[in-house]
Design an enzyme around this catalytic site. Structure first.
Site: not given
Ligand code: PAF
Length: 301
Positions: A45, A49-51, A165, A168, A203, A205
């Site tokens: 959650g 924009e990456g998501h 992504g 990570d 991110s 964060r």
């Molecule tokens: O990259 C993330 O946001 C988390 O590590 C994931 C892959 C959703 C697993 O909780």
């Protein structure tokens, strides 16, 4: 009709929100029966924009797009930010819907980890004990939490394709290994890092950054760009790493790590090997622990 606040696109329908595993399986059954392809975008959650780029890729590739929204407690260490991890479900539902998501799976913790849950999925060895997996840093337990929840999501959703992504990078390498080793019938797609205009990798964060730290944080992407440029120009990985350290030091950033490794195996590399090389950095900048990376692709003949 709604308007996508990130892209300006217009879209039609809101995603269906599902909280339970049985309800999700029932919702997916007709698509599965009809042989439709299912794409899964796992997220914690607080979408950026990456998501959205992952959701759009899934939308372009698959008949049905499922996004999971679950802040997974088992991948947070005792001193990490589980309690303050940013959350805004209403906004997430809107952005995911606007990006064309069909179903949002947003369970609570008890749904995924019922009392007595005692099983974990772990990729052992060098992939999970270096970089973020170093016991002095987040440690292998972090990746055990990630692979456990991702394996559960794969079992629950049964996706044909799952999207992660490149930011990570280590997580992506670990998940690919898990999929290979445990024969999950899923294709893993790793999508490019999406950056702010000044280069900072997106991110969830980043919200922890105070304004002055937000400016300093750009040094991570500057350092990686310098590393790639110098490594290729001088045919020397060491020169690249030195250039990166200079950029970080100029912003008073002491990296937790700045390392060059084989992009697939994460084994250490001394020089340019003719295989893709990952240069990964992690650093605490103000209240945020940030990671970023670049992959140096081998030059063609
Ligand atoms: O990259 C993330 O946001 C988390 O590590 C994931 C892959 C959703 C697993 O909780």
């Amino acid at each position: 009709m709604t308007l996508n606040s990130l892209t300006g696109d217009t879209v039609n329908s809101a995603a269906r929100v599902v909280r339970g595993i049985d309800e999700l399986r029932a919702a997916l059954a007709p698509a599965r029966r009809e042989g439709q392809t299912i794409g899964l975008v796992p997220t914690m959650g607080f979408l950026h924009e990456g998501h959205v780029s992952l959701l759009r890729a899934a939308r372009a590739d698959c008949d049905l797009v499922v996004m999971s929204l679950f802040v997974n407690p088992t991948q947070f260490g005792p001193n990490e930010d589980l309690d303050r991890y940013p959350r805004d479900e209403e906004r997430d539902l809107r952005l995911a819907s606007e990006a064309g998501t069909d179903i949002i799976f947003a369970p609570d913790v008890a749904e995924l980890y019922p009392d007595g849950a005692a099983t974990a999925v772990e990729v052992t060895g060098g992939l999970t004990s270096v970089l973020d997996g170093d016991p002095e840093r987040r440690g292998p337990a972090h990746f055990r939490g990630v692979t456990t929840i991702v394996a559960k999501l794969f079992n629950i959703v049964g996706p044909d394709v799952a999207y992660f992504g490149q930011k990570d990078a280590q997580q992506a390498a670990v998940i690919k290994r898990m999929v290979r080793d445990l024969d999950f019938p899923v294709r893993v797609e790793v999508m490019p890092i999406v950056r702010e205009e000044d280069g900072l990798a997106m991110s969830s964060r980043n919200v922890y950054l105070e304004p002055a730290d937000r400016i300093r944080a750009v040094a991570l992407s500057r350092a990686l760009a310098a590393a790639e440029q110098q490594a290729l120009a001088l045919d020397s990985l060491q020169a690249g790493l030195d250039a990166a350290r200079i950029e970080l030091a100029a912003a008073a950033i002491e990296p937790e790590y700045l390392e060059a490794r084989d992009a697939e195996t994460l084994e250490p590399v001394e020089g340019l090997t003719g295989r893709p090389i990952l240069i990964a950095v992690a650093a605490r900048v103000g209240g945020a622990r940030l990671i970023d990376n670049v992959v140096i692709e081998p030059l063609g003949d």
